[in-house]
Each structure stands twice: as C-alpha cells, then as structure tokens.
Design a protein around this motif. Sequence first.
Motif, PDB file in Angstrom:
ATOM      1  N   ILE A 120       4.642 -17.481 -11.383  1.00 31.43           N
ATOM      2  CA  ILE A 120       5.068 -16.511 -10.377  1.00 31.43           C
ATOM      3  C   ILE A 120       4.981 -17.090  -8.975  1.00 31.43           C
ATOM      4  N   ASP A 121       4.017 -18.020  -8.758  1.00 34.06           N
ATOM      5  CA  ASP A 121       3.921 -18.671  -7.442  1.00 34.06           C
ATOM      6  C   ASP A 121       5.116 -19.597  -7.207  1.00 34.06           C
ATOM      7  N   LEU A 122       5.543 -20.314  -8.257  1.00 36.86           N
ATOM      8  CA  LEU A 122       6.721 -21.180  -8.121  1.00 36.86           C
ATOM      9  C   LEU A 122       7.968 -20.347  -7.847  1.00 36.86           C
ATOM     10  N   VAL A 123       8.080 -19.224  -8.555  1.00 38.67           N
ATOM     11  CA  VAL A 123       9.241 -18.343  -8.346  1.00 38.67           C
ATOM     12  C   VAL A 123       9.227 -17.785  -6.934  1.00 38.67           C
ATOM     13  N   ALA A 124       8.051 -17.372  -6.466  1.00 37.66           N
ATOM     14  CA  ALA A 124       7.953 -16.792  -5.123  1.00 37.66           C
ATOM     15  C   ALA A 124       8.360 -17.801  -4.048  1.00 37.66           C
ATOM     16  N   GLN A 125       8.096 -19.092  -4.288  1.00 42.01           N
ATOM     17  CA  GLN A 125       8.497 -20.116  -3.322  1.00 42.01           C
ATOM     18  C   GLN A 125      10.003 -20.370  -3.364  1.00 42.01           C
ATOM     19  N   ARG A 126      10.564 -20.395  -4.570  1.00 42.84           N
ATOM     20  CA  ARG A 126      11.967 -20.797  -4.717  1.00 42.84           C
ATOM     21  C   ARG A 126      12.945 -19.638  -4.517  1.00 42.84           C
ATOM     22  N   ILE A 127      12.512 -18.401  -4.766  1.00 41.84           N
ATOM     23  CA  ILE A 127      13.443 -17.278  -4.680  1.00 41.84           C
ATOM     24  C   ILE A 127      13.962 -17.094  -3.268  1.00 41.84           C
ATOM     25  N   TRP A 128      13.172 -17.508  -2.262  1.00 41.36           N
ATOM     26  CA  TRP A 128      13.590 -17.323  -0.868  1.00 41.36           C
ATOM     27  C   TRP A 128      14.594 -18.373  -0.423  1.00 41.36           C
ATOM     28  N   VAL A 129      14.996 -19.224  -1.363  1.00 37.38           N
ATOM     29  CA  VAL A 129      16.135 -20.113  -1.139  1.00 37.38           C
ATOM     30  C   VAL A 129      17.344 -19.622  -1.935  1.00 37.38           C
ATOM     31  N   SER A 130      17.126 -19.339  -3.217  1.00 30.98           N
ATOM     32  CA  SER A 130      18.238 -18.948  -4.091  1.00 30.98           C
ATOM     33  C   SER A 130      18.806 -17.576  -3.739  1.00 30.98           C
ATOM     34  N   TRP A 162      12.172 -21.398   6.314  1.00 29.31           N
ATOM     35  CA  TRP A 162      12.239 -20.213   7.165  1.00 29.31           C
ATOM     36  C   TRP A 162      11.189 -20.213   8.250  1.00 29.31           C
ATOM     37  N   ASP A 163      10.140 -21.027   8.089  1.00 30.42           N
ATOM     38  CA  ASP A 163       9.110 -21.086   9.128  1.00 30.42           C
ATOM     39  C   ASP A 163       9.639 -21.737  10.409  1.00 30.42           C
ATOM     40  N   LYS A 164      10.755 -22.451  10.327  1.00 30.65           N
ATOM     41  CA  LYS A 164      11.347 -23.063  11.522  1.00 30.65           C
ATOM     42  C   LYS A 164      12.372 -22.158  12.202  1.00 30.65           C
ATOM     43  N   GLY A 195      17.492 -22.609  -9.435  1.00 30.27           N
ATOM     44  CA  GLY A 195      18.310 -23.444 -10.295  1.00 30.27           C
ATOM     45  C   GLY A 195      17.738 -24.845 -10.437  1.00 30.27           C
ATOM     46  N   ARG A 196      17.327 -25.411  -9.329  1.00 27.93           N
ATOM     47  CA  ARG A 196      16.731 -26.759  -9.370  1.00 27.93           C
ATOM     48  C   ARG A 196      15.379 -26.734 -10.072  1.00 27.93           C
ATOM     49  N   LEU A 197      14.638 -25.621  -9.929  1.00 27.30           N
ATOM     50  CA  LEU A 197      13.362 -25.484 -10.634  1.00 27.30           C
ATOM     51  C   LEU A 197      13.574 -25.504 -12.142  1.00 27.30           C
ATOM     52  N   ILE A 198      14.616 -24.801 -12.621  1.00 32.12           N
ATOM     53  CA  ILE A 198      14.905 -24.808 -14.055  1.00 32.12           C
ATOM     54  C   ILE A 198      15.295 -26.205 -14.520  1.00 32.12           C
ATOM     55  N   PHE A 199      16.117 -26.886 -13.739  1.00 34.18           N
ATOM     56  CA  PHE A 199      16.534 -28.245 -14.105  1.00 34.18           C
ATOM     57  C   PHE A 199      15.316 -29.170 -14.201  1.00 34.18           C
ATOM     58  N   GLN A 200      14.417 -29.111 -13.236  1.00 36.18           N
ATOM     59  CA  GLN A 200      13.221 -29.949 -13.269  1.00 36.18           C
ATOM     60  C   GLN A 200      12.315 -29.578 -14.434  1.00 36.18           C
ATOM     61  N   ALA A 201      12.191 -28.269 -14.717  1.00 35.75           N
ATOM     62  CA  ALA A 201      11.331 -27.841 -15.820  1.00 35.75           C
ATOM     63  C   ALA A 201      11.883 -28.303 -17.162  1.00 35.75           C
ATOM     64  N   ILE A 202      13.210 -28.314 -17.315  1.00 32.78           N
ATOM     65  CA  ILE A 202      13.798 -28.791 -18.567  1.00 32.78           C
ATOM     66  C   ILE A 202      13.526 -30.277 -18.757  1.00 32.78           C
TER      67      ILE A 202
END
Length: 315
Positions: free
Chosen positions: A88-98, A170-172, A267-274
């Motif tokens: 859930i932490d990985l999703v929370a980081q990546r969802i704010w891009v996707s 987004w911090d920038k 999407g990139r998270l899924i690719f890396q996880a595979i």
Amino acid sequence: MLRYALTRLLSLSLSLIAASLVIFAVIEVIPGDPAAYMLGMNASPESVAALRDQLGLNGSLASRYLDWTFGMVAGDFGQSYTYKVPVIDLVAQRIWVSLPLACMALVLSTLIAFPIGIIAAARRGRPTDYGIMGATQLGIAVPNFWFAMLLVLVFAINLRWFSAGGFAGWDKGMLAGMKSLLLPAIALALPQASILARVMRSALIETLDQDYIRTARAKGLTRRQAITRHALRNAMIPVLTIIGLQFSFLIAGGIIIEQVFFLPGLGRLIFQAITQRDLIVVESVVMLMVFAVILVTFIVDLAYAAIDPRLRRRA
C-alpha cells in the motif's frame, strides 16, 4: 434511481470477485518459485524453504486466496518481497503519478474530441468532415509510444522546452509536476481523442436523423441550436461509454508510456514487479486497477441513468 444503482452495484461486485479469482489463478500458474528467484541459483533448499514460509507461500491455495482477499478488504495488501515495505505504501507513492497522468490525458482527449466530432457531424459529407475523419484514422493507426518518441524528439531534444523523461515531483510545485506529465499526457490523449471524436460524430449523426430533430428544425431552430439543445444530450450515451473505457485504459494501460518517459507510476511498478517476481505486488496492484475500472464503470452507469430516464424506469 436507487434500485438501479443497487442492481448495478451488485453486478459489479460479482465482477470484482470473479476478477480476483482470475488474477490469483493466473499468478499461481506462472512457472518458477519466487523464493528461489529472490535468493539466486546458489541458495540452499533450506534457505528457500525458510523464505517460502516467511512469505506465506506454503499454505494451501484456498487459504492464501482468502488471506489475500480479506487482507485487501481490511486495507492490508501484503508486503513486497523486493522492497520490504507494505504494498500500500508503494501504491500510495506511485498513484500520484498515474492518476494525474490519466486525468490529464482524459481531459485533453475530451477537449480535442468533442469540438472536432461535433464539427464533423455538422458538416458531414463536406471536405471538413473528410479531413477530420482522415486525421482521426491516422491518430488511431499510429501507436501512442510512437507519438511519445516523436514528442520527445521535437519538444525535449530539439526545442528543449521539456525534459526527455522523469518526474520532477509534486514537492517542487504544481507547475513543475504538470510540466513533467504534459508530454506523456499528450501522447496518451491523441489516439484516444481520435477514437472519441469518431464515436461522437457517429452518435450525433444518428441522432440528427431522428424525427424530433426535424420537428425542432421545422419550429425554427437553427442547426446549431438543434444540436446543442436536443441532439447532443441524446448522443452522449455511447460517448460516455467510450470515456469510461478510456479512463480505465489510461489508468491500467499507461505502462508503455511510463516506460518511455521513465515515470514512477503504477504501470512501471507492475513491470518492475513482474521482472523481479514480486508476485504480491503484481496481484495487489492489478486488483486495485480492476477495482478502479469497475468503479468507473459504475459511475458511467449512473451517468447513463441520469441522462436517459428510460433506464431508471426499466430497472
């Protein structure tokens, strides 16, 4: 309206359960042992067995499926084998891009498609219509990753208006984050806008041939007034279908664009996880995407009922 919403909610809930069974079954039939892959070829059988026990891979299929599903319902998506952090932490980081990328692409495709679809329908059979249909056919035929590489070549390498990849964060500032996502959003939006424009034109032309439009014209309305006041709303049901499908695709199908622009999204998270055999991440993130697709479908169904009262009466 409430009965219609509850009926659709029950149907989509059953779809969600069926999707979870399919995802779990597909992941289970993938050859190879995640524990052996993580430890390497020289790992001892005892070490592999200990890691399998630590990862919870020794239980029965039924118990592992129930643990996974009930855990997701409770907000526990498991722990990544590779990153050693909760999924859930990985999703929370990546969802704010996707999610912003998908929203930007959907807004751009809608802003492009609606005007040109309406213009093509209003001028059907004329050179303007033929030109728009030719351009949209080209937009459908060309893959979005080719658009992406062309945009990088022109605007990042030659003009140097944008970076060739990466995400500023987004911090920038909001402007920096939006600028990082603009080229990927355009690359995603152009093919989708072509599809949506053609659907908009077809639905509007079919509506303009109805008797009530002829009656409205006979009462003195101009063609533009007949389109904006009567035809456009009735042509929106197939258009809403495409918009819902496009948003689902943009959330779940942006993996190629995220790879081209090196965006740290889902999407990139899924690719890396595979590639790393991090199966719990693949299962959980894909299930979240399925939930997002079903949620969007539910919202589109409610929009159908709001536009067409006949659906509410039929329910």
